[in-house]
Design a protein around this motif. Structure first.
Motif, PDB file in Angstrom:
ATOM      1  N   SER A  23      32.822   9.270  51.168  1.00 48.19           N
ATOM      2  CA  SER A  23      32.167   9.958  50.045  1.00 48.19           C
ATOM      3  C   SER A  23      31.321  11.142  50.529  1.00 48.19           C
ATOM      4  CB  SER A  23      31.326   8.986  49.214  1.00 48.19           C
ATOM      5  OG  SER A  23      30.217   8.530  49.943  1.00 48.19           O
ATOM      6  N   ARG A  24      30.736  11.049  51.721  1.00 45.20           N
ATOM      7  CA  ARG A  24      29.948  12.160  52.270  1.00 45.20           C
ATOM      8  C   ARG A  24      30.815  13.353  52.642  1.00 45.20           C
ATOM      9  NH1 ARG A  24      25.526   9.670  56.575  1.00 45.20           N
ATOM     10  NH2 ARG A  24      24.312   8.572  54.999  1.00 45.20           N
ATOM     11  N   TYR A  25      31.992  13.083  53.167  1.00 44.27           N
ATOM     12  CA  TYR A  25      32.800  14.160  53.745  1.00 44.27           C
ATOM     13  C   TYR A  25      34.019  14.563  52.922  1.00 44.27           C
ATOM     14  CZ  TYR A  25      29.950  14.308  57.865  1.00 44.27           C
ATOM     15  OH  TYR A  25      28.887  14.485  58.709  1.00 44.27           O
ATOM     16  N   LYS A  26      34.293  13.864  51.834  1.00 44.34           N
ATOM     17  CA  LYS A  26      35.489  14.167  51.040  1.00 44.34           C
ATOM     18  C   LYS A  26      35.483  15.621  50.545  1.00 44.34           C
ATOM     19  CE  LYS A  26      37.841  12.842  46.838  1.00 44.34           C
ATOM     20  NZ  LYS A  26      37.342  13.377  45.604  1.00 44.34           N
ATOM     21  N   ASP A  27      34.406  16.049  49.909  1.00 44.75           N
ATOM     22  CA  ASP A  27      34.359  17.406  49.349  1.00 44.75           C
ATOM     23  C   ASP A  27      34.309  18.495  50.430  1.00 44.75           C
ATOM     24  OD1 ASP A  27      34.560  16.362  46.811  1.00 44.75           O
ATOM     25  OD2 ASP A  27      32.410  16.443  46.412  1.00 44.75           O
ATOM     26  N   PRO A  28      33.440  18.364  51.447  1.00 41.27           N
ATOM     27  CA  PRO A  28      33.437  19.407  52.485  1.00 41.27           C
ATOM     28  C   PRO A  28      34.779  19.527  53.222  1.00 41.27           C
ATOM     29  CG  PRO A  28      31.483  18.021  52.703  1.00 41.27           C
ATOM     30  CD  PRO A  28      32.361  17.402  51.665  1.00 41.27           C
ATOM     31  N   LEU A  29      35.428  18.390  53.499  1.00 40.69           N
ATOM     32  CA  LEU A  29      36.722  18.443  54.177  1.00 40.69           C
ATOM     33  C   LEU A  29      37.800  19.024  53.273  1.00 40.69           C
ATOM     34  CD1 LEU A  29      37.212  15.218  56.325  1.00 40.69           C
ATOM     35  CD2 LEU A  29      37.020  17.567  57.089  1.00 40.69           C
ATOM     36  N   THR A  30      37.761  18.698  51.985  1.00 38.61           N
ATOM     37  CA  THR A  30      38.709  19.281  51.038  1.00 38.61           C
ATOM     38  C   THR A  30      38.576  20.795  51.059  1.00 38.61           C
ATOM     39  OG1 THR A  30      38.647  17.331  49.609  1.00 38.61           O
ATOM     40  CG2 THR A  30      39.390  19.397  48.596  1.00 38.61           C
ATOM     41  N   ASN A  31      37.352  21.270  51.006  1.00 39.50           N
ATOM     42  CA  ASN A  31      37.090  22.703  51.027  1.00 39.50           C
ATOM     43  C   ASN A  31      37.614  23.333  52.315  1.00 39.50           C
ATOM     44  OD1 ASN A  31      36.129  25.144  50.131  1.00 39.50           O
ATOM     45  ND2 ASN A  31      33.993  24.675  50.490  1.00 39.50           N
ATOM     46  N   TYR A  32      37.337  22.702  53.439  1.00 40.54           N
ATOM     47  CA  TYR A  32      37.773  23.213  54.746  1.00 40.54           C
ATOM     48  C   TYR A  32      39.297  23.300  54.829  1.00 40.54           C
ATOM     49  CZ  TYR A  32      38.939  22.964  59.739  1.00 40.54           C
ATOM     50  OH  TYR A  32      39.484  23.173  60.977  1.00 40.54           O
ATOM     51  N   ILE A  33      39.968  22.222  54.483  1.00 44.26           N
ATOM     52  CA  ILE A  33      41.429  22.190  54.594  1.00 44.26           C
ATOM     53  C   ILE A  33      42.062  23.158  53.596  1.00 44.26           C
ATOM     54  CG2 ILE A  33      43.489  20.742  54.364  1.00 44.26           C
ATOM     55  CD1 ILE A  33      41.694  18.344  55.279  1.00 44.26           C
ATOM     56  N   TYR A  34      41.522  23.204  52.383  1.00 42.27           N
ATOM     57  CA  TYR A  34      42.068  24.122  51.378  1.00 42.27           C
ATOM     58  C   TYR A  34      41.916  25.568  51.826  1.00 42.27           C
ATOM     59  CZ  TYR A  34      42.740  26.879  47.226  1.00 42.27           C
ATOM     60  OH  TYR A  34      43.183  27.835  46.356  1.00 42.27           O
ATOM     61  N   ARG A  35      40.746  25.912  52.337  1.00 44.14           N
ATOM     62  CA  ARG A  35      40.515  27.286  52.795  1.00 44.14           C
ATOM     63  C   ARG A  35      41.446  27.631  53.946  1.00 44.14           C
ATOM     64  NH1 ARG A  35      37.717  30.238  49.085  1.00 44.14           N
ATOM     65  NH2 ARG A  35      36.032  28.977  48.313  1.00 44.14           N
ATOM     66  N   PHE A  36      41.790  26.653  54.734  1.00 47.67           N
ATOM     67  CA  PHE A  36      42.676  26.884  55.881  1.00 47.67           C
ATOM     68  C   PHE A  36      44.113  27.068  55.418  1.00 47.67           C
ATOM     69  CE2 PHE A  36      42.937  26.757  60.453  1.00 47.67           C
ATOM     70  CZ  PHE A  36      44.269  26.480  60.688  1.00 47.67           C
ATOM     71  N   LEU A  37      44.588  26.204  54.503  1.00 45.55           N
ATOM     72  CA  LEU A  37      45.994  26.220  54.099  1.00 45.55           C
ATOM     73  C   LEU A  37      46.268  26.948  52.791  1.00 45.55           C
ATOM     74  CD1 LEU A  37      47.037  22.559  54.946  1.00 45.55           C
ATOM     75  CD2 LEU A  37      47.520  24.631  56.262  1.00 45.55           C
ATOM     76  N   GLY A  38      45.311  26.937  51.869  1.00 44.93           N
ATOM     77  CA  GLY A  38      45.518  27.595  50.587  1.00 44.93           C
ATOM     78  C   GLY A  38      46.419  26.842  49.629  1.00 44.93           C
ATOM     79  N   ASP A  39      46.613  25.557  49.838  1.00 43.38           N
ATOM     80  CA  ASP A  39      47.514  24.761  49.007  1.00 43.38           C
ATOM     81  C   ASP A  39      46.825  23.438  48.702  1.00 43.38           C
ATOM     82  OD1 ASP A  39      49.476  22.963  48.081  1.00 43.38           O
ATOM     83  OD2 ASP A  39      51.057  23.940  49.252  1.00 43.38           O
ATOM     84  N   MET A  40      46.462  23.214  47.440  1.00 45.60           N
ATOM     85  CA  MET A  40      45.679  22.036  47.074  1.00 45.60           C
ATOM     86  C   MET A  40      46.464  20.744  47.275  1.00 45.60           C
ATOM     87  SD  MET A  40      42.756  20.939  46.421  1.00 45.60           S
ATOM     88  CE  MET A  40      41.749  22.289  45.881  1.00 45.60           C
ATOM     89  N   LYS A  41      47.764  20.749  47.001  1.00 48.86           N
ATOM     90  CA  LYS A  41      48.556  19.528  47.189  1.00 48.86           C
ATOM     91  C   LYS A  41      48.588  19.136  48.667  1.00 48.86           C
ATOM     92  CE  LYS A  41      53.118  17.534  46.186  1.00 48.86           C
ATOM     93  NZ  LYS A  41      52.999  16.618  47.265  1.00 48.86           N
ATOM     94  N   GLU A  42      48.863  20.100  49.537  1.00 44.15           N
ATOM     95  CA  GLU A  42      48.860  19.841  50.983  1.00 44.15           C
ATOM     96  C   GLU A  42      47.467  19.415  51.436  1.00 44.15           C
ATOM     97  OE1 GLU A  42      51.070  19.528  53.401  1.00 44.15           O
ATOM     98  OE2 GLU A  42      52.663  19.891  51.969  1.00 44.15           O
TER      99      GLU A  42
END
Length: 191
Positions: A23-42
Motif C-alpha cells: 500500500s505504501r509503494y503501489k502508487d509511487p511505483l505505478t507512477n515510475y513504471i508508467y513514466r518509463f513505459l508510457g503504457d498503463m496496461k503494461e
C-alpha cells in the motif's frame, strides 16, 4: 514503522507487513513504471510482477540495503526488460508467398501504441509523457527517479548501478532534452 522493519516482519512470516509495504509503494511505483513505459496496461502487469518478486524473494533482502532501493531496482529491471522487448516487437512479421511460391516476410509497423487511451490524464501530463518517450532510455529512467519519484542521487546511483557523476550528468542532460521538447507547451503566452 520503517520499511526495513516491515520487511523484517514479513521475512519472519507476518504477511500483513507485506500488505502495508504494497500500500505504501503501489502508487509511487505505478507512477515510475508508467513514466518509463508510457503504457498503463503494461505498467499494471509490471507492478504486479514487481510485488510478486518481492514476495517470492523476500529472504534475499538484506537490511543493509534500503528497502525502497531494493524495490525500485526490481521494478527498474523489469521495466528496462519490457522496454527492450517492446523495441524488438515494433514490427509485425507476416509470411506471404510470391508468384514463384517462395515465402517472404512482409513487415507492417505497429502503430497501435497510444498511452493516452489507457489513462485519464491532463493535457499537460500527456505532453510530458510524450516528451519522456522521446528522450533516450538512460536519461528517462534517471529523470523519472529524480523528478517524479523524488529519490536522492545516492539512491538513484544504487538502483541503476551507475556512478554518482554519471547519474547527475544523465539527469542534467535528460532535463535539458525535456525542456527543449516542452518549451512551446510551457512558454508564456504572448499577448
Amino acid at each position: 514503522m520503517s520499511d526495513e522493519d516491515l520487511m523484517s516482519q514479513f521475512q519472519a512470516g507476518t504477511v500483513e507487513a507485506f500488505d502495508i509495504l504494497v500500500s505504501r509503494y503501489k502508487d509511487p511505483l505505478t507512477n515510475y513504471i508508467y513514466r518509463f513505459l508510457g503504457d498503463m496496461k503494461e505498467c499494471e502487469d509490471l507492478l504486479q510482477e514487481t510485488f510478486l518478486r518481492v514476495y517470492r524473494n523476500r529472504h534475499s533482502y538484506r537490511r543493509i540495503a534500503k528497502y525502497s532501493t531494493w524495490l525500485y531496482t526490481i521494478a527498474g529491471n523489469l521495466a528496462r526488460s519490457e522496454y527492450r522487448k517492446r523495441k524488438r516487437r515494433r514490427l509485425y512479421s507476416l509470411q506471404s508467398v510470391n508468384r514463384d511460391d517462395e515465402e517472404y516476410e512482409v513487415e507492417i509497423p505497429d502503430e497501435t501504441f497510444s498511452p493516452d487511451r489507457h489513462t485519464e490524464s491532463t493535457i499537460q501530463d500527456h505532453y510530458i509523457q510524450e516528451a519522456l518517450k522521446q528522450i533516450p532510455e538512460e536519461f528517462r529512467e534517471v529523470v523519472v527517479l529524480r523528478d517524479v519519484q523524488q529519490l536522492a542521487y545516492e539512491e538513484i546511483a544504487e538502483i541503476t548501478g551507475l556512478p554518482m557523476g554519471t547519474v547527475k550528468s544523465r539527469i542534467n542532460r535528460g532535463r535539458t532534452k525535456l525542456q527543449a521538447l516542452l518549451k512551446d507547451i510551457y512558454a508564456p503566452a504572448e499577448e
